[in-house]
Design an enzyme around this catalytic site. Structure first.
Site, PDB file in Angstrom:
ATOM      1  N   ARG A 103      -2.818   6.789   9.443  1.00  0.00           N
ATOM      2  CA  ARG A 103      -2.823   8.045   8.418  1.00  0.00           C
ATOM      3  C   ARG A 103      -2.208   9.105   9.682  1.00  0.00           C
ATOM      4  O   ARG A 103      -2.583   9.289  11.020  1.00  0.00           O
ATOM      5  CB  ARG A 103      -4.194   8.425   8.263  1.00  0.00           C
ATOM      6  CG  ARG A 103      -4.465   9.760   7.514  1.00  0.00           C
ATOM      7  CD  ARG A 103      -3.865   9.604   6.031  1.00  0.00           C
ATOM      8  NE  ARG A 103      -4.437  10.618   5.320  1.00  0.00           N
ATOM      9  CZ  ARG A 103      -3.750  10.972   4.265  1.00  0.00           C
ATOM     10  NH1 ARG A 103      -2.679  10.105   3.805  1.00  0.00           N
ATOM     11  NH2 ARG A 103      -4.253  11.730   3.228  1.00  0.00           N
ATOM     12  N   THR A 377       3.929   8.197  -2.980  1.00  0.00           N
ATOM     13  CA  THR A 377       3.326   7.013  -1.995  1.00  0.00           C
ATOM     14  C   THR A 377       4.084   5.673  -2.299  1.00  0.00           C
ATOM     15  O   THR A 377       4.533   5.860  -3.457  1.00  0.00           O
ATOM     16  CB  THR A 377       1.865   7.285  -1.902  1.00  0.00           C
ATOM     17  OG1 THR A 377       1.486   8.419  -1.787  1.00  0.00           O
ATOM     18  CG2 THR A 377       1.158   6.136  -1.150  1.00  0.00           C
ATOM     19  N   SER A 449      -6.763   8.906  -0.693  1.00  0.00           N
ATOM     20  CA  SER A 449      -7.046   8.008  -1.618  1.00  0.00           C
ATOM     21  C   SER A 449      -6.562   6.608  -1.627  1.00  0.00           C
ATOM     22  O   SER A 449      -6.850   5.735  -2.388  1.00  0.00           O
ATOM     23  CB  SER A 449      -6.775   8.638  -3.004  1.00  0.00           C
ATOM     24  OG  SER A 449      -7.463   9.866  -3.034  1.00  0.00           O
ATOM     25  N   GLY A 469      -0.145   7.233  -5.897  1.00  0.00           N
ATOM     26  CA  GLY A 469      -0.587   8.133  -7.121  1.00  0.00           C
ATOM     27  C   GLY A 469      -1.873   9.024  -6.867  1.00  0.00           C
ATOM     28  O   GLY A 469      -2.707   9.431  -7.667  1.00  0.00           O
ATOM     29  N   GLY A 470      -2.018   9.417  -5.445  1.00  0.00           N
ATOM     30  CA  GLY A 470      -3.084  10.434  -5.213  1.00  0.00           C
ATOM     31  C   GLY A 470      -4.248   9.591  -5.530  1.00  0.00           C
ATOM     32  O   GLY A 470      -4.549   8.790  -5.505  1.00  0.00           O
TER      33      GLY A 470
HETATM   34  O1  DON Z   1      -3.286   9.889   0.877  1.00  0.00           O
HETATM   35  C1  DON Z   1      -3.374  10.361  -0.275  1.00  0.00           C
HETATM   36  O2  DON Z   1      -4.335  10.218  -0.885  1.00  0.00           O
HETATM   37  C2  DON Z   1      -2.237  10.796  -0.779  1.00  0.00           C
HETATM   38  N1  DON Z   1      -1.353  11.558   0.278  1.00  0.00           N
HETATM   39  C3  DON Z   1      -1.200  10.016  -1.574  1.00  0.00           C
HETATM   40  C4  DON Z   1      -0.069  10.649  -2.310  1.00  0.00           C
HETATM   41  C5  DON Z   1       0.443   9.724  -3.132  1.00  0.00           C
HETATM   42  O3  DON Z   1      -0.040   8.858  -3.650  1.00  0.00           O
HETATM   43  C6  DON Z   1       1.548  10.374  -4.180  1.00  0.00           C
HETATM   44  N2  DON Z   1       2.177   9.432  -5.152  1.00  0.00           N
HETATM   45  N3  DON Z   1       2.338   9.415  -6.243  1.00  0.00           N
END
Ligand code: DON
Length: 570
Positions: A103, A377, A449, A469-470
Site C-alpha cells: 500500500r 482498482t 477496502s 470498487g472502493g
Molecule cells: O484502497 C481502497 O479501498 C480504494 N483506494 C480502492 C479504490 C477502488 O477500488 C476504485 N475502484 N473502482
C-alpha cells in the site's frame, strides 16, 4: 450453518483469543488433488491473462505469474493497473498463507489538515486530483519483495512482457478507448489542467498504442529492480514532477518506502479457512463480520434465499454495523492499535447480530461502533499446477488515479491520499467516514477496502477471489465467497449474479446491480430503502471443483479467464 470461528494469525492474538479460536494449520503441504494438476488465471484483461498463463506454462509459479500480470496491467489497463500505486497480495504457497502489503504511504510532509481550507472545510479536489493527491507508490517495491520471497523465474523475464507491450504497442480495446475519451471530457468539463491527454489522447480503439517513456521506466525496473524506480533517473523525474506541480513526495520519501509482509487475517468458516486482508485493509475484518453475522442470524432463522428481499435486508442490516466499526476502529496498524481480535471475536459478532432488525431497516444515526470501550482498482486471481494461489488487488484509487502522468516516466500517479479521513465525519469519495484511526500522518498507510481473499480446505486452495470498487469491494468479495461456497454456484454464476451493497451512509441506501427480481426491489422500497442502481465491482474468481478448476471474470468488464491442463503446457 456452523459457527464461524475467527482466527488471526498472530501470536499476540493467539494469546488473547477466546476459547473458540482454533489454531490454523500452517507450513504443511496439502495433498494436491488431481484437479489441481490444472492451472488457472482470472484477469481483468486479455493481455494480463495471456502473459500470466505463459509464465505458468514456462514453469513459473502463481507469484511469478502475478508479478508479470501486475506489470502488464500497468501498460494495458491504465485506469487501475499501475507503477504509481499500490495494493495487497494474498498468497498460499506450499500450503502456507502469507500477505504482502504494498500500500502507498503518506509523504513525510503530509499532515492531518493538509486538505482543509482556512474555514476547516475539505478541499476535495486536492486529495483526488493532481500531484498532491499521491501517496508514495508501493507497487515496484511490492513486486520485488514478492519475487525475493517466492519467485522462481528471473525478475527480468517476468517484467519482459510489460516492456514489450509498452515498446511494441498493443491493440487498444474499445472499453479502454472509451474510458480515455470519457476521462478527457471530464477533465475539460471541470477545467482541470493535466498532461493526461498528451500521454493517452492518441489511443484509438482497434489501433496499436505505444508508450515509449513507460517502456524506458519499465526497462529501468527490469534491469535494476526497485533501485530503477525509487532511485536514479525515474526517482528524479517523480520528484521533479512533484516540485513543479505542488506534490509532496521527495527523494527521501521514495527511499523510505517499504513493502511489508504481514500475517494474513484467517478465519475458520464451515469446513473452510478464509485467508484474507488484515489492516491497513478494512476488508478482511469487514468480510469476517459480514459472514459471521449472517452465520449467527442463520442459526436461529432459515438462511434467506439467495438475492431475495430478506437476504438483501439482512445483509444491509449487517453492513450498517460493519461500516460503523470500520469508521471508528480501522487504520494503519503501524500507527494505531486496531482491535482486530475484538472486532472478529465470535461473542462480539453474535452480540452485533442480535441487534439486527428482521423486518425494517435500523435507524442509521443509532448505529454506533460496537466495541464496549471503555471507482478504479483492479483484481486478479492465479492458481498454479502445484495448487499455490495468489489473490492480488492493486489500485491508483479512482479511474486513472490522480489524472496526471510523471513527465518523462510515462506512468500515472495515484490519488490514494483521499482514502485517509481528511476530516472526522466527512465522507471521502467512496462515502466512507473515519476519525483519528485513519487521520493523515507522515509515512502512514491510508485505510483500504481492498480484500484479496483465498479459501482453503483440507485439500488446499478451493477459492480465490477479489474485486475493485472502493468500499463496495467488501460486498463483492463477501457475496462472491457466499455465492461460490455457501450457495455453491459455479464460477461464472458466482461472479455474474447481481450483487448489492449497503454501508451505513447514505442512510438506508442499497446500491444494486440490474438483474434483481422486480418484487425484491419493490419489497425493499416498501421497507424504506432507497435503491441506487450504479453497478460496481469486477470480480475475478477461481474455484476448485471435483471436476477441476473453474475460473471466471465478470462479464461487464474486459477480463479473461483461462484454465489449462498442466499437461497441455508441455
Ligand atoms: O484502497 C481502497 O479501498 C480504494 N483506494 C480502492 C479504490 C477502488 O477500488 C476504485 N475502484 N473502482
Amino acid at each position: 450453518m456452523k459457527t464461524v470461528i475467527l482466527i488471526i494469525f498472530t501470536s499476540i492474538f493467539l494469546s488473547a483469543c477466546s476459547p473458540s479460536v482454533q489454531e490454523p494449520t500452517t507450513g504443511t503441504t496439502p495433498e494436491v488433488p488431481k484437479a489441481s494438476a490444472q492451472q488457472a488465471v482470472a484477469m481483468p484483461d486479455t493481455f494480463s491473462a495471456d502473459a500470466a498463463m505463459q509464465v505458468l506454462k514456462d514453469g513459473g509459479n502463481a507469484v511469478d505469474a502475478a508479478i508479470t500480470a501486475q506489470f502488464v496491467l500497468a501498460v494495458t489497463l491504465p485506469e487501475a493497473g499501475n507503477l504509481g500505486g499500490g495494493g495487497f497480495m494474498t498468497i498460499s504457497m506450499d500450503g502456507s498463507p502469507d500477505f504482502l502489503d504494498y500500500r502507498e504511504m503518506a509523504p513525510a510532509s503530509a499532515h492531518r489538515d493538509m486538505y482543509l481550507d482556512e474555514e476547516g472545510n475539505v478541499k476535495f479536489i486536492e486529495s483526488l486530483f493532481g500531484a498532491k493527491a499521491s501517496g508514495i507508490p508501493g507497487t515496484v517495491a511490492g513486486m520485488w519483495e514478492a519475487h525475493k520471497k517466492y519467485g522462481t523465474l528471473p525478475w527480468s523475464r517476468l517484467v519482459a512482457p510489460a516492456v514489450e507491450l509498452a515498446e511494441q504497442g498493443f491493440i487498444v480495446p474499445d472499453k479502454l478507448a472509451n474510458n480515455i475519451q470519457w476521462y478527457m471530457g471530464r477533465l475539460q468539463e471541470r477545467g482541470l489542467e493535466s498532461n493526461f491527454g498528451d500521454y493517452f489522447g492518441s489511443a484509438v480503439a482497434g489501433e496499436r498504442f505505444f508508450q515509449p517513456e513507460l517502456a524506458n521506466t519499465l526497462k529501468s525496473i527490469q534491469q535494476q529492480g526497485p533501485a530503477g524506480f525509487y532511485e536514479g533517473i525515474v526517482a528524479n523525474k517523480i520528484v521533479a514532477f512533484m516540485e513543479a506541480n505542488g506534490g509532496l513526495i521527495t527523494l527521501e520519501d521514495l527511499k523510505a518506502y517499504n513493502a511489508v509482509w504481514r500475517a494474513p487475517l484467517t478465519l475458520s468458516w464451515n469446513d473452510y479457512t478464509l485467508v484474507t486482508a488484515p489492516p491497513p485493509s478494512s476488508g478482511g475484518v469487514a468480510v469476517a463480520q459480514w459472514i459471521g453475522m449472517l452465520d449467527v442470524y442463520a442459526e436461529s432463522h432459515e438462511l434467506p434465499e439467495h438475492n431475495s428481499a430478506e437476504y438483501l435486508h439482512i445483509m444491509s442490516e449487517i453492513g450498517k454495523r460493519v461500516f460503523a466499526d470500520r469508521a471508528e476502529y480501522l487504520g494503519d496498524p503501524d500507527f494505531v492499535d486496531v482491535p482486530v481480535s475484538q472486532l472478529v471475536n465470535h461473542d462480539y459478532i453474535a452480540m452485533r447480530a442480535g441487534e439486527i432488525q428482521q423486518d425494517s431497516p435500523s435507524s442509521t444515526p443509532d448505529i454506533e461502533p460496537g466495541l464496549v470501550e471503555s471507482e478504479d482498482t483492479t483484481h486478479f486471481s492465479v492458481m498454479d499446477k502445484w495448487g499455490n494461489a495468489v489473490a492480488n488487488t492493486t489500485t491508483i484509487n479512482l479511474t486513472f488515479g490522480a489524472g496526471v502522468v510523471v513527465t518523462g516516466a510515462g506512468f500515472l500517479l495515484n490519488d490514494e491520499m483521499d482514502d485517509f479521513s481528511a476530516k472526522p465525519g466527512v465522507p471521502n469519495f467512496f462515502g466512507a467516514v473515519g476519525g483519528d484511526a485513519n487521520a493523515i500522518q507522515p509515512y502512514k498507510r491510508m485505510l483500504s477496502s481492498m480484500t484479496p481473499t483465498l479459501v482453503t480446505d483440507d485439500k488446499g486452495v478451493v477459492l480465490v477471489t477479489g474485486s475493485p470498487g472502493g468500499t463496495t469491494i467488501i460486498s463483492s468479495v463477501t457475496q462472491s465467497l457466499l455465492n461460490g461456497l455457501l450457495f455453491e454456484f459455479d464460477a461464472n454464476t458466482a461472479v455474474n449474479a447481481p450483487r448489492f451493497h449497503h454501508q451505513l451512509l447514505p442512510e438506508n441506501t442499497i446500491r444494486m446491480h440490474d438483474g434483481f427480481d422486480e418484487n425484491v426491489v419493490s419489497t425493499l422500497e416498501g421497507m424504506g430503502y432507497v435503491i441506487d442502481n450504479r453497478r460496481f465491482g469486477d470480480v475475478h474468481l477461481i474455484k476448485r471443483t471435483p471436476e477441476g478448476l473453474d475460473a471466471a471474470s465478470e462479464a461487464s468488464g474486459r477480463g479473461k479467464s483461462i484454465v489449462l491442463d498442466a499437461v497441455e503446457t508441455e
